[in-house]
Write an enzyme that holds these catalytic residues in place. Structure first.
Site, PDB file in Angstrom:
ATOM      1  N   ARG A 103      50.623  12.885  49.454  1.00 57.65           N
ATOM      2  CA  ARG A 103      50.156  13.925  48.542  1.00 57.65           C
ATOM      3  C   ARG A 103      48.981  13.428  47.711  1.00 57.65           C
ATOM      4  NH1 ARG A 103      55.768  15.092  45.602  1.00 57.65           N
ATOM      5  NH2 ARG A 103      55.899  12.870  46.007  1.00 57.65           N
ATOM      6  N   LYS A 147      52.445   9.697  42.393  1.00 66.55           N
ATOM      7  CA  LYS A 147      53.547   8.757  42.196  1.00 66.55           C
ATOM      8  C   LYS A 147      53.219   7.749  41.109  1.00 66.55           C
ATOM      9  CE  LYS A 147      56.813   8.752  44.434  1.00 66.55           C
ATOM     10  NZ  LYS A 147      58.044   9.568  44.263  1.00 66.55           N
ATOM     11  N   TYR A 151      54.039  11.537  38.199  1.00 67.12           N
ATOM     12  CA  TYR A 151      55.485  11.277  38.183  1.00 67.12           C
ATOM     13  C   TYR A 151      55.667   9.807  37.835  1.00 67.12           C
ATOM     14  CZ  TYR A 151      56.666  15.647  40.640  1.00 67.12           C
ATOM     15  OH  TYR A 151      56.848  16.960  40.981  1.00 67.12           O
ATOM     16  N   HIS A 187      59.210   8.361  36.413  1.00 70.79           N
ATOM     17  CA  HIS A 187      60.606   7.929  36.601  1.00 70.79           C
ATOM     18  C   HIS A 187      60.832   6.518  36.095  1.00 70.79           C
ATOM     19  CE1 HIS A 187      61.754  11.536  38.784  1.00 70.79           C
ATOM     20  NE2 HIS A 187      60.647  11.427  39.495  1.00 70.79           N
ATOM     21  N   GLU A 221      57.854  14.543  35.278  1.00 70.36           N
ATOM     22  CA  GLU A 221      59.274  14.929  35.360  1.00 70.36           C
ATOM     23  C   GLU A 221      59.924  15.153  34.006  1.00 70.36           C
ATOM     24  OE1 GLU A 221      58.138  11.947  36.111  1.00 70.36           O
ATOM     25  OE2 GLU A 221      59.365  10.438  35.097  1.00 70.36           O
ATOM     26  N   ASP A 276      68.336  11.407  45.542  1.00 69.27           N
ATOM     27  CA  ASP A 276      67.468  10.744  44.550  1.00 69.27           C
ATOM     28  C   ASP A 276      68.208  10.512  43.232  1.00 69.27           C
ATOM     29  OD1 ASP A 276      67.524  13.461  43.954  1.00 69.27           O
ATOM     30  OD2 ASP A 276      65.484  13.478  43.176  1.00 69.27           O
TER      31      ASP A 276
HETATM   32  N1  LIG Z   1      65.634  14.314  48.067  1.00 71.26           N
HETATM   33  C1  LIG Z   1      64.554  14.899  47.595  1.00 71.26           C
HETATM   34  O1  LIG Z   1      63.457  14.749  48.106  1.00 71.26           O
HETATM   35  C2  LIG Z   1      64.683  15.802  46.398  1.00 71.26           C
HETATM   36  C3  LIG Z   1      63.617  16.650  46.024  1.00 71.26           C
HETATM   37  C4  LIG Z   1      63.797  17.512  44.940  1.00 71.26           C
HETATM   38  C5  LIG Z   1      65.020  17.524  44.232  1.00 71.26           C
HETATM   39  N2  LIG Z   1      66.021  16.652  44.623  1.00 71.26           N
HETATM   40  C6  LIG Z   1      67.332  16.603  43.950  1.00 71.26           C
HETATM   41  O2  LIG Z   1      68.124  17.726  44.310  1.00 71.26           O
HETATM   42  C7  LIG Z   1      69.147  17.885  43.343  1.00 71.26           C
HETATM   43  C8  LIG Z   1      69.243  19.339  42.896  1.00 71.26           C
HETATM   44  O3  LIG Z   1      68.071  19.687  42.181  1.00 71.26           O
HETATM   45  P1  LIG Z   1      67.827  21.144  41.583  1.00 71.26           P
HETATM   46  O4  LIG Z   1      66.410  21.189  41.144  1.00 71.26           O
HETATM   47  O5  LIG Z   1      68.333  22.157  42.507  1.00 71.26           O
HETATM   48  O6  LIG Z   1      68.772  21.100  40.282  1.00 71.26           O
HETATM   49  P2  LIG Z   1      69.306  22.374  39.482  1.00 71.26           P
HETATM   50  O7  LIG Z   1      69.652  21.869  38.119  1.00 71.26           O
HETATM   51  O8  LIG Z   1      68.384  23.526  39.635  1.00 71.26           O
HETATM   52  O9  LIG Z   1      70.647  22.763  40.263  1.00 71.26           O
HETATM   53  C9  LIG Z   1      71.785  21.966  40.276  1.00 71.26           C
HETATM   54  C10 LIG Z   1      72.986  22.896  40.413  1.00 71.26           C
HETATM   55  O10 LIG Z   1      74.142  22.087  40.658  1.00 71.26           O
HETATM   56  C11 LIG Z   1      75.228  22.771  40.056  1.00 71.26           C
HETATM   57  N3  LIG Z   1      76.359  21.860  39.939  1.00 71.26           N
HETATM   58  C12 LIG Z   1      76.589  20.871  39.056  1.00 71.26           C
HETATM   59  N4  LIG Z   1      77.750  20.269  39.324  1.00 71.26           N
HETATM   60  C13 LIG Z   1      78.273  20.901  40.400  1.00 71.26           C
HETATM   61  C14 LIG Z   1      79.464  20.754  41.159  1.00 71.26           C
HETATM   62  N5  LIG Z   1      80.380  19.827  40.846  1.00 71.26           N
HETATM   63  N6  LIG Z   1      79.655  21.567  42.218  1.00 71.26           N
HETATM   64  C15 LIG Z   1      78.739  22.498  42.556  1.00 71.26           C
HETATM   65  N7  LIG Z   1      77.616  22.707  41.871  1.00 71.26           N
HETATM   66  C16 LIG Z   1      77.385  21.906  40.815  1.00 71.26           C
HETATM   67  C17 LIG Z   1      74.670  23.253  38.728  1.00 71.26           C
HETATM   68  O11 LIG Z   1      75.455  24.280  38.171  1.00 71.26           O
HETATM   69  C18 LIG Z   1      73.275  23.729  39.159  1.00 71.26           C
HETATM   70  O12 LIG Z   1      73.269  25.105  39.491  1.00 71.26           O
HETATM   71  C19 LIG Z   1      68.768  16.923  42.206  1.00 71.26           C
HETATM   72  O13 LIG Z   1      69.517  15.735  42.354  1.00 71.26           O
HETATM   73  C20 LIG Z   1      67.320  16.643  42.443  1.00 71.26           C
HETATM   74  O14 LIG Z   1      66.903  15.425  41.888  1.00 71.26           O
HETATM   75  C21 LIG Z   1      65.851  15.804  45.678  1.00 71.26           C
END
Ligand SMILES: NC(=O)c1ccc[n+]([C@@H]2O[C@H](COP(=O)([O-])OP(=O)(O)OC[C@H]3O[C@@H](n4cnc5c(N)ncnc54)[C@H](O)[C@@H]3O)[C@@H](O)[C@H]2O)c1
Length: 374
Positions: A15, A74, A93, A95, A117, A269
């Site tokens: 990116r 990054k 970003y 972190h 972030e 992550d």
């Molecule tokens: N791997 C990657 O490349 C990447 C990229 C972007 C985001 N992420 C990760 O994805 C994850 C989700 O991000 P998001 O932006 O959707 O967050 P978000 O806060 O929008 O959504 C998280 C949801 O999880 C729910 N939740 C919490 N505990 C729960 C449980 N025990 N059971 C079911 N649901 C539950 C919450 O109510 C909320 O609706 C984060 O860990 C974020 O860091 C990873």
């Protein structure tokens, strides 16, 4: 202001922090934009496109040394630490709560470090993280569908089925931004989709926006066990802000999933939401535990840099314009969301959670700003 755009040197990062369209906006605001040679190449933006929109192309030394505001995607990595300096505003970003060497490098250098972030609105939204969640969420069912194919080690099942043959089942744990976007694409692929959530309000919202096309179920341990055992693809999309992801899928639950099913842990992550999860890379994205293919890539949006760059710069540009037009001090005084993005200023840590994470001293931003030259 002179705005530099650095080329990312972190492995597998394609990116770039500004598009040619963004460069034009900044130039129209009267700023000077210097883009490092080849910075946009990974996102299919050749140097000539930046030049055609009023930016200048410069060497890595020129970009870092001449910029007043430096844009990156990054966090700086070790070879870049020596380029950090007083008088520079770095917007990227970071972190740094999980990165003590970088925290110390930022503090020692005197740079003003603003982290994408931690830019946070009064209603607790994270506008500069959201687009990456959208991208990762939309990628997850694609990864699931891919690794369900027999030659990829999967069950050998088409998520959409065909006339006369049942659809595949996708279970999404967590119905936030990732979960919603995963559900939209899984529905588009023709799968039968279930979202497990903990927040009833959120489920009401999803029920409405998805027009009842998904099953919404309370995320209890029993439900997770039952739904995952019945799924072809499970997508982990939970987040507890500021904490590691809860380990909702135990090793026994994974063992209870179908042979050749796929678990895509987007929450990796934050440590991942299964006991069997560990982070993987785009080079080597999957591994198998108890017959279940685990896809646990920690930077999923990196796979689609054209989309991710545009989605990211769409949301960062207004903040870049504010810093460039008004200067950092004025911009953060006017916009509390941006102020929450300032992690380090004039050798002080101005973001409490970062100071706490490293046992270092925290200084409120207002106290530093009073004496700062930014
Ligand atoms: N791997 C990657 O490349 C990447 C990229 C972007 C985001 N992420 C990760 O994805 C994850 C989700 O991000 P998001 O932006 O959707 O967050 P978000 O806060 O929008 O959504 C998280 C949801 O999880 C729910 N939740 C919490 N505990 C729960 C449980 N025990 N059971 C079911 N649901 C539950 C919450 O109510 C909320 O609706 C984060 O860990 C974020 O860091 C990873």
């Amino acid at each position: 202001m002179r705005i530099g755009v650095a080329k990312e040197i972190k492995p597998q990062e394609y990116r770039v922090a500004l598009t040619p369209a963004g460069a034009r906006e900044l130039v129209q605001h009267g700023h000077e934009v210097v883009v490092e040679t080849g910075a946009g190449a990974g996102s299919q933006f050749p140097d000539a496109d930046y030049e055609a929109n009023g930016a200048r192309i410069g060497s890595v030394d020129e970009v870092w040394e001449s910029a007043e505001l430096l844009l990156k995607v990054k966090e700086p990595i070790a070879p870049e630490y020596s380029r950090l300096r007083e008088g520079l505003v770095l917007f990227t970003y970071l972190h740094i709560a999980a990165d003590e060497p970088l925290t110390r490098a930022l503090v020692d250098s005197g740079v003003a470090a603003v982290a994408y972030e931690t830019v946070e609105t009064d209603d607790r939204r994270l506008p500069l993280l959201a687009p990456m969640s959208e991208v990762a969420g939309r990628l997850a069912p694609q990864a699931g569908a891919h690794y369900l194919e027999r030659p990829k080690g999967g069950r050998g099942l088409l998520l959409g089925g065909v006339a006369g043959v049942a659809h595949g089942k996708v279970v999404v744990i967590g119905g936030g931004i990732v979960g919603y976007n995963a559900a939209v694409i899984a529905l588009g692929l023709g799968a039968q989709v279930t979202i497990l959530e903990r927040s009833v309000d959120r489920m009401r919202h999803l029920e409405e926006v998805l027009h009842g096309r998904v099953s919404l179920l309370m995320s209890t341990t029993l439900q997770i066990e039952t739904s995952s055992a019945d799924a072809d693809v499970v997508i982990g999309a939970v987040l507890i802000p500021g904490a590691l992801a809860p380990k909702l899928l135990t090793r026994e639950m994974v063992a209870g999933m179908k042979e050749g099913s796929v678990f895509c842990d987007v929450a990796i992550d934050q440590g991942g939401c299964a006991e069997t999860s560990h982070a993987t890379t785009h080079d080597d994205p999957v591994y198998v535990v108890d017959g279940v293919t685990h896809y646990c890539v920690a930077n999923m949006p990196g796979a689609v840099p054209i989309t991710s760059t545009k989605a990211l710069t769409n949301v960062t540009l207004p903040y870049v314009e504010a810093i460039a037009d008004e200067g950092l001090a004025q911009a953060v005084a006017r916009d509390k969301a941006l102020a929450r993005g300032v992690n380090v200023l004039d050798g002080r840590i101005t973001y409490e959670a970062v100071a706490e994470a490293h046992g270092l001293e925290y200084t409120p931003l207002e106290d530093v700003l009073g004496a700062s030259a930014v």
